[in-house]
Scaffold this active site. Structure first.
Site, PDB file in Angstrom:
ATOM      1  N   GLY A  45       4.206  46.005 106.087  1.00 50.52           N
ATOM      2  CA  GLY A  45       3.627  45.681 104.782  1.00 50.52           C
ATOM      3  C   GLY A  45       4.653  45.714 103.672  1.00 50.52           C
ATOM      4  N   GLY A  67      11.457  32.816 107.151  1.00 51.77           N
ATOM      5  CA  GLY A  67      10.684  32.328 106.013  1.00 51.77           C
ATOM      6  C   GLY A  67       9.592  33.291 105.569  1.00 51.77           C
ATOM      7  N   ALA A  68       9.399  34.396 106.291  1.00 49.70           N
ATOM      8  CA  ALA A  68       8.319  35.320 105.933  1.00 49.70           C
ATOM      9  C   ALA A  68       8.557  35.949 104.556  1.00 49.70           C
ATOM     10  CB  ALA A  68       8.181  36.405 106.991  1.00 49.70           C
ATOM     11  N   ASP A  72      10.204  34.671 102.076  1.00 48.32           N
ATOM     12  CA  ASP A  72       9.978  33.652 101.043  1.00 48.32           C
ATOM     13  C   ASP A  72       8.480  33.463 100.817  1.00 48.32           C
ATOM     14  OD1 ASP A  72      12.729  33.367 101.239  1.00 48.32           O
ATOM     15  OD2 ASP A  72      12.540  31.741 102.705  1.00 48.32           O
ATOM     16  N   ASP A 113       9.873  27.460 108.766  1.00 47.82           N
ATOM     17  CA  ASP A 113      10.091  28.271 107.567  1.00 47.82           C
ATOM     18  C   ASP A 113       8.837  28.284 106.690  1.00 47.82           C
ATOM     19  OD1 ASP A 113      12.806  28.331 108.343  1.00 47.82           O
ATOM     20  OD2 ASP A 113      13.470  28.232 106.259  1.00 47.82           O
TER      21      ASP A 113
HETATM   22  O1  KDG Z   1      14.462  32.709 104.243  1.00 48.32           O
HETATM   23  C1  KDG Z   1      14.690  31.617 105.080  1.00 48.32           C
HETATM   24  C2  KDG Z   1      16.056  31.142 104.774  1.00 48.32           C
HETATM   25  O2  KDG Z   1      16.968  32.051 105.276  1.00 48.32           O
HETATM   26  C3  KDG Z   1      16.389  29.823 105.337  1.00 48.32           C
HETATM   27  O3  KDG Z   1      15.500  28.821 104.965  1.00 48.32           O
HETATM   28  C4  KDG Z   1      17.799  29.425 105.021  1.00 48.32           C
HETATM   29  O4  KDG Z   1      17.985  29.788 102.698  1.00 48.32           O
HETATM   30  C5  KDG Z   1      18.428  29.923 103.791  1.00 48.32           C
HETATM   31  C6  KDG Z   1      19.693  30.633 103.950  1.00 48.32           C
HETATM   32  O5  KDG Z   1      20.550  30.408 103.122  1.00 48.32           O
HETATM   33  O6  KDG Z   1      19.854  31.389 104.902  1.00 48.32           O
END
Ligand code: KDG
Length: 311
Positions: A229, A253-254, A256, A292
């Protein structure tokens, strides 16, 4: 102005189903933490804009098309005919482990500069989102990040910094030297527990860094704990939210998604508990589906996971 403005590097991510060295098909996807947040917020019906530079070629065209398809405003994206698209190869090494190889040095996205961001900042936004990835890309991108945070902060915009440390781009010490000063111009800091001391005293524990940040004018500190969490700290104290007990198939992507959920809750005027609940809900959608951002919910899908009791 838009509801949310974010900027940084849009990447072409090439995903393989197994180890990269073994070869096999690669599928292109839009990626980049800031684009992921823009898509997450846009899916929930807010007006989201992404600013940055993409290559003038087909790959830049692909990135723009993906953003447009998700109703993200790309009016302030610049095409760079001289530089190529930043690439990210994402391999599923084992069922539980994904690894990343970047080809992004000198990319169009890394050439971002203050002048690229002026029109987007002038158009205004209720929220400015930025990450600790952008200032790691180049001197001009670092300067653009600092300028944007200071300009938006002065204009009374809610500025949110998601630390997002990328060890392949810079060391922890190099990141701290840039991100700790930057945190003085933001209202909301998002970090995973192991990233927190990148915006405070090296090696300091969570309560210490949180106290430092609140002292420096940050209003909310969000600590992401993955499957455990999240915790939120404000001047009024601390609040926790459990993660939703979904089956995790892809955690990329979690973080984000979590940030997008929190900021969407802010745009909707939810209280801290509501913002945190939406943040962990979007995080759950992200880990429970592949990609993502592809699995993120539309507004009418937000309640799909409501019957899952926090574990
Ligand atoms: O949070 C996901 C990102 O890591 C991915 O989309 C790529 O932005 C990125 C990175 O620079 O690692």
């Amino acid at each position: 102005g838009v509801d949310l403005l974010t900027f940084g590097e849009a990447l072409v991510s090439l995903r393989s189903a197994g180890p990269l060295a073994a070869g096999g098909p690669l599928h292109p996807h839009l990626a980049g933490a800031e684009c992921n947040v823009a898509v997450g917020v846009s899916r929930l019906g807010h007006r989201a804009a992404f600013a940055g530079r993409v290559s003038g070629d087909e790959l830049g065209g692909f990135l723009l098309r993906q953003l447009r398809a998700e109703s993200v405003d790309v009016a302030h994206v610049t095409r760079d005919p001289e530089r190529s698209a930043g690439l990210m190869f994402l391999e599923r090494r084992t069922a539980d482990l994904t690894r990343v190889v970047y080809q992004r040095a000198g990319s169009a996205g890394s050439a971002l500069c203050v002048d690229d961001l002026r029109p987007a900042l002038a158009a205004g936004a209720r929220v400015l989102h930025l990450t600790g990835i952008t200032p790691a890309l180049s001197d001009s991108a670092r300067e653009a990040t600092r300028w944007a945070a200071e300009t938006a902060c002065r204009a009374g915009t809610l500025v949110c910094l998601d630390v997002n440390h990328r060890a392949k781009l810079w060391s922890r010490d190099a990141a701290r030297a840039v991100l700790a000063p930057l945190a003085g111009h933001v209202s909301v800091v998002v970090a995973s527990a192991d990233e927190l001391d990148l915006v405070g005293t090296p090696g300091a524990d969570e309560p210490t860094v949180v106290a430092e940040l609140l002292d420096r004018g940050v209003s909310t500190v969000l600590v992401k704990l993955g499957g455990d969490g999240a915790r939120a700290y404000t001047g009024e104290g601390r609040l926790e939210a459990a993660a939703l007990p979904v089956t995790a198939v892809d955690t990329v992507g979690a973080g984000d998604a979590f940030t997008a959920g929190y900021l969407s809750g802010h745009l909707d005027g939810l209280d801290l508990a509501g913002r945190l609940r939406r943040a962990v809900t979007l995080g759950a959608f992200a880990v429970a589906g592949h990609g993502d951002w592809e699995a993120l919910p539309r507004r009418d899908e937000l309640s799909l996971l409501d019957d899952l009791q926090p574990g």
